[in-house]
Scaffold this motif. Structure first.
Motif, PDB file in Angstrom:
ATOM      1  N   THR A 112       3.983  -1.450   8.129  1.00  0.00           N
ATOM      2  CA  THR A 112       2.768  -1.079   6.926  1.00  0.00           C
ATOM      3  C   THR A 112       2.457  -2.245   6.436  1.00  0.00           C
ATOM      4  O   THR A 112       2.995  -3.135   6.106  1.00  0.00           O
ATOM      5  N   LEU A 113       1.011  -2.593   6.046  1.00  0.00           N
ATOM      6  CA  LEU A 113       0.424  -3.603   5.472  1.00  0.00           C
ATOM      7  C   LEU A 113      -1.146  -2.908   5.438  1.00  0.00           C
ATOM      8  O   LEU A 113      -1.688  -2.083   6.001  1.00  0.00           O
ATOM      9  N   ARG A 114      -1.441  -3.377   4.310  1.00  0.00           N
ATOM     10  CA  ARG A 114      -2.877  -3.021   3.537  1.00  0.00           C
ATOM     11  C   ARG A 114      -3.894  -3.998   4.058  1.00  0.00           C
ATOM     12  O   ARG A 114      -3.538  -5.078   5.372  1.00  0.00           O
ATOM     13  N   ARG A 165      -3.459   4.660  11.029  1.00  0.00           N
ATOM     14  CA  ARG A 165      -4.613   4.632   9.154  1.00  0.00           C
ATOM     15  C   ARG A 165      -4.353   5.352   7.955  1.00  0.00           C
ATOM     16  O   ARG A 165      -4.372   6.366   8.715  1.00  0.00           O
ATOM     17  N   CYS A 214      -3.591   3.502   0.985  1.00  0.00           N
ATOM     18  CA  CYS A 214      -2.535   3.421   0.155  1.00  0.00           C
ATOM     19  C   CYS A 214      -2.210   4.291  -0.741  1.00  0.00           C
ATOM     20  O   CYS A 214      -2.858   4.181  -1.683  1.00  0.00           O
ATOM     21  N   ASN A 237      -3.916   1.845   3.765  1.00  0.00           N
ATOM     22  CA  ASN A 237      -3.143   0.871   4.884  1.00  0.00           C
ATOM     23  C   ASN A 237      -2.950   1.218   6.315  1.00  0.00           C
ATOM     24  O   ASN A 237      -3.238   2.053   6.919  1.00  0.00           O
ATOM     25  N   THR A 245      -0.636   0.723   9.975  1.00  0.00           N
ATOM     26  CA  THR A 245       0.883   1.617  10.218  1.00  0.00           C
ATOM     27  C   THR A 245       1.060   1.397  11.651  1.00  0.00           C
ATOM     28  O   THR A 245       0.425   1.786  12.619  1.00  0.00           O
ATOM     29  N   SER A 301       3.838  -3.704   1.266  1.00  0.00           N
ATOM     30  CA  SER A 301       2.447  -3.097   1.697  1.00  0.00           C
ATOM     31  C   SER A 301       1.898  -2.634   0.474  1.00  0.00           C
ATOM     32  O   SER A 301       0.997  -1.943   0.284  1.00  0.00           O
ATOM     33  N   ASP A 302       3.145  -2.894  -0.342  1.00  0.00           N
ATOM     34  CA  ASP A 302       1.560  -2.808  -1.768  1.00  0.00           C
ATOM     35  C   ASP A 302       1.170  -3.261  -2.829  1.00  0.00           C
ATOM     36  O   ASP A 302       0.884  -4.303  -1.921  1.00  0.00           O
TER      37      ASP A 302
END
Length: 172
Positions: free
Chosen positions: A57-59, A89, A92, A100, A102, A167-168
């Protein structure tokens, strides 16, 4: 106004060869991935970057920087990957203004199935035709040019994700 710094004969020949490579390489990568996995190279790259992130997961902003994409382009591509069930998606949790992306289990499985053919293609068109010294020189030359084009290292962020990308907010 100063005189242009024209390319010398060997520089011109090198540039023309490199420019041809820049034109041919993307279409070769796209053709192989489209034929074998029904993906573009960029879609594969997005999936690969997500696969190396913590919890896959990433922003979206982090993913855009890591893939050198604008948010509109990335959003369009991620929408297509969502329709195929490869990415989801969600808002977040630590910043409701952010989204985010994923990688799903289906997306990971598709990437894993595509990877061997893609790596073999890359090996065939890049590494098999170079000596170890040329591979080292290619790496050094690429790093030198990226130092000018990408001084903050955003385009190389994928390598960092495998060693603990999150991802935060720390990656905002």
């Amino acid at each position: 106004m100063s005189e242009p710094r024209w390319l010398a004969g060997d520089e011109r020949e090198t540039w023309l060869s490199f420019a041809a490579l820049l034109e041919l390489l993307p279409s070769s990568l796209d053709a192989q991935l489209h034929r074998d996995a029904d993906l573009t190279h960029f879609e594969y790259y997005v999936l690969a970057i997500l696969s190396e992130a913590t919890e896959r997961t990433l922003r979206m902003g982090v993913l855009a920087r890591a893939t050198n994409a604008t948010l509109p382009r990335l959003s369009r591509v991620v929408s297509g990957l969502e329709r195929r069930g490869f990415v989801t998606r969600a808002t977040c949790p630590s910043d409701r203004r952010a989204t985010n992306a994923t990688l799903t289990d289906a997306g990971f499985a598709h990437l894993a199935a595509a990877a061997p053919g893609h790596v073999e293609h890359v090996r065939t068109i890049v590494f098999d035709v170079l000596t170890p010294e040329q591979v080292a020189a290619l790496g050094a030359a690429s790093d030198a040019m990226l130092g000018v084009l990408d001084p903050d290292g955003h385009a190389r962020a994928g390598a960092d994700l495998a060693s603990g990308g999150r991802s935060d907010d720390a990656q905002a």
